[in-house]
Scaffold this active site. Structure first.
Site, mmCIF file in Angstrom:
data_model
loop_
_atom_site.group_PDB
_atom_site.id
_atom_site.type_symbol
_atom_site.label_atom_id
_atom_site.label_comp_id
_atom_site.label_asym_id
_atom_site.label_seq_id
_atom_site.Cartn_x
_atom_site.Cartn_y
_atom_site.Cartn_z
ATOM 1 N N HIS A 92 0.879 -1.228 -0.155
ATOM 2 C CA HIS A 92 -0.032 0.036 0.040
ATOM 3 C C HIS A 92 0.779 1.287 -0.016
ATOM 4 O O HIS A 92 0.343 2.262 0.652
ATOM 5 C CB HIS A 92 -0.729 -0.019 1.192
ATOM 6 C CG HIS A 92 -1.999 -1.287 1.191
ATOM 7 N ND1 HIS A 92 -2.389 -1.644 2.340
ATOM 8 C CD2 HIS A 92 -2.085 -1.965 0.319
ATOM 9 C CE1 HIS A 92 -3.410 -2.802 2.230
ATOM 10 N NE2 HIS A 92 -3.181 -2.892 0.856
ATOM 11 N N CYS A 145 6.109 21.347 -3.399
ATOM 12 C CA CYS A 145 7.352 20.971 -4.069
ATOM 13 C C CYS A 145 8.210 22.069 -4.392
ATOM 14 O O CYS A 145 8.062 23.039 -4.648
ATOM 15 C CB CYS A 145 6.781 20.501 -5.567
ATOM 16 S SG CYS A 145 8.051 20.328 -6.924
HETATM 17 ZN ZN ZN Z 1 6.554 19.812 -8.622
#
Ligand code: ZN
Length: 488
Positions: A266, A298
């Site tokens: 998982h 990010c």
């Molecule tokens: Zn990114």
């Protein structure tokens, strides 16, 4: 055989003839039994749904386990015709049919209240239940005790180990589905279905929901249980074919289990990936954000995201733009490719299955044991027995204790490389005891005497406190006690 239900037989209820409308009875799970529509199904053998004392429940549980086992055995050994002749009266009612389905270990799902259409449905369900039982794996006749397990572990060199939440609970990591687990905590947040937290679509719509609660499931770093070390020991001895784990805590890696030997079915917190540009980072990188209940962004996409946010001409920017998502498998997401790449080959390759700390209820991991060749021995290590599988040997107890017992018996070259190993065995090595639960079914319980003594002391303490409280209440009622009664 004549079956009647005292009425006409028009049928509008859709009973599927396959077993999808049947659920396995978990004889340990009294909640399931209480919720199940058993009220109209009186039977001496069937589990009762009335409130009873714990002792009665326990006796009923053992009784129903035995009934299910005996009933299935008869069907497999004697076939359908003899089975129906033996187990149903000549004139069978819908109650008889329902009881027989229950005694085979199944409960019909969403059964309507008794009416004319029910009997046809029950016949189909009984057929489905019998078919499912007849297809079940038969236990290997000469593999039924702990000595057989030890000999096989010594000989085997391709052991397939399946693991679940039970191998991490000794570290204080709760099972998701238990009463004190993660999902039960989420119910208080008002989510209609706690599993929504892991819904991929919802994550894309509003990643803040996941990030507001993810700290609750953040795994501890750099710790692992004796059981993890036991799997590492199998690896060191060139005996581990693969560890298929359902856990997302990634603790296997801290125990030193090699990535090639590990399938995190998982996914896990080991890595996190940007949903926009797929940039991947080590999971630990986003742990601080998770702990602060903040969304992790990010680094590659963040400047663009901020620019776009400032730009009034951009009318729509997805909430999840540039958001990092831990590589755990969400609902709506395929299982990791690595799982599918390995499992087919491993099923045919393995020479022993050991399933540890999992109730084997979630597919497709739960299906693994049904798919291995019938001659491969299957061993269960789990706190509770599992009724819907047919293990050759079931070793009940805490996983760390069971693995320690096996290694103690295997000899000094099998010492588990974990600091807790020696304390589990005790100073003179006699801290673990084996109780025979059911010799015919190959069920044994490994008892840790220290834990047992602690639990007994805890129970005695609670009983003494209760007795004291009751006494003080009685005194108070009689007007001879102090004016103030202490209330905890
Ligand atoms: Zn990114």
């Amino acid at each position: 055989m004549v079956i009647h239900d005292g009425g006409a037989s028009s049928s509008s209820y859709d009973y599927s003839s396959d077993s999808s409308v049947l659920q396995q009875i978990s004889t340990r799970d009294h909640t399931t039994l209480k919720d199940a529509p058993l009220k109209d199904a009186p039977s001496n053998d069937a589990p009762s749904n009335e409130d009873e004392s714990d002792n009665n429940n326990l006796n009923n549980t053992e009784q129903s386990r035995k009934t299910i086992s005996d009933t299935r055995k008869f069907l497999k050994e004697h076939g359908t015709v003899a089975f129906l002749e033996n187990y149903l009266p000549t004139t069978a009612t819908s109650s008889d049919l329902l009881n027989l389905i229950i005694n085979l270990g199944f409960l019909p799902k969403n059964l309507p209240s008794f009416d004319d259409e029910k009997i046809i449905g029950l016949i189909k369900l009984l057929h489905a239940a019998m078919k499912k039982v007849r297809l079940m794996r038969s236990r290997i006749h000469d593999f039924y005790n702990i000595d057989h397990v030890l000999s096989k572990v010594k000989l085997a060199n391709k052991i397939l180990v399946i693991t679940g939440a039970g191998i991490s609970t000794s570290l204080g990591i709760p099972d998701f589905r238990s009463s004190k687990g993660f999902y039960s905590k989420l119910e208080s947040l008002g989510l209609s279905d706690p599993q929504e937290v892991f819904d991929l679509e919802l994550f894309h719509t509003d990643p803040s929901i996941f990030y507001s609660i993810a700290f609750m499931i953040l795994p501890p770093e750099n710790i692992h249980s004796p059981l993890h070390s036991f799997i590492k020991l199998l690896q060191s001895k060139q005996k581990l074919l693969r560890n298929y784990t359902q856990n997302i805590d990634n603790l296997e890696s801290y125990a030193g289990i090699h990535p090639d030997k590990l399938i995190q079915c998982h996914g896990s917190f080991a890595f996190a990936t940007c949903v926009t540009c797929q940039y991947k980072v080590k999971g630990e990188k986003i742990f601080p954000a998770i702990r602060n209940k903040e969304i992790a962004y990010c680094p590659k996409c963040n400047s663009t995201r901020l620019k776009l946010l400032k730009n009034d001409e951009v009318s729509y920017l997805p909430e999840s733009y540039g958001v990092m998502k831990p590589d755990i498998t969400f609902f709506g997401e395929a299982l990791p490719r690595k799982f599918h790449d390995s499992i087919k080959k491993d099923l045919l390759d393995c020479d022993l299955i050991i399933s540890i700390g999992t109730s084997l209820k979630v597919s497709p991991v739960a299906d693994i044991i049904e798919r291995v060749p019938p001659k491969i021995p299957q061993v269960l290590i789990n706190r509770d027995p599992i009724d819907h599988c047919n293990f050759d040997v079931s070793l009940l107890g805490y996983c760390d204790d069971v693995a320690s017992h096996l290694c103690q018996k295997l000899g000094p070259k099998w010492n588990i490389p974990h600091p807790k190993y020696s304390s589990i065995l005790g100073p003179d090595g006699s801290n673990l005891r084996v109780d025979v639960v059911d010799i015919n079914e190959g069920v044994f319980k490994i008892v840790n005497k220290t834990t047992e003594a602690e639990q007994e002391a805890e129970t005695a303490k609670l009983e003494a406190e209760n007795a004291k409280r009751e006494e003080s209440l009685i005194h108070n009622e009689n007007g001879v006690a102090d004016e103030v009664v202490e209330i905890d």
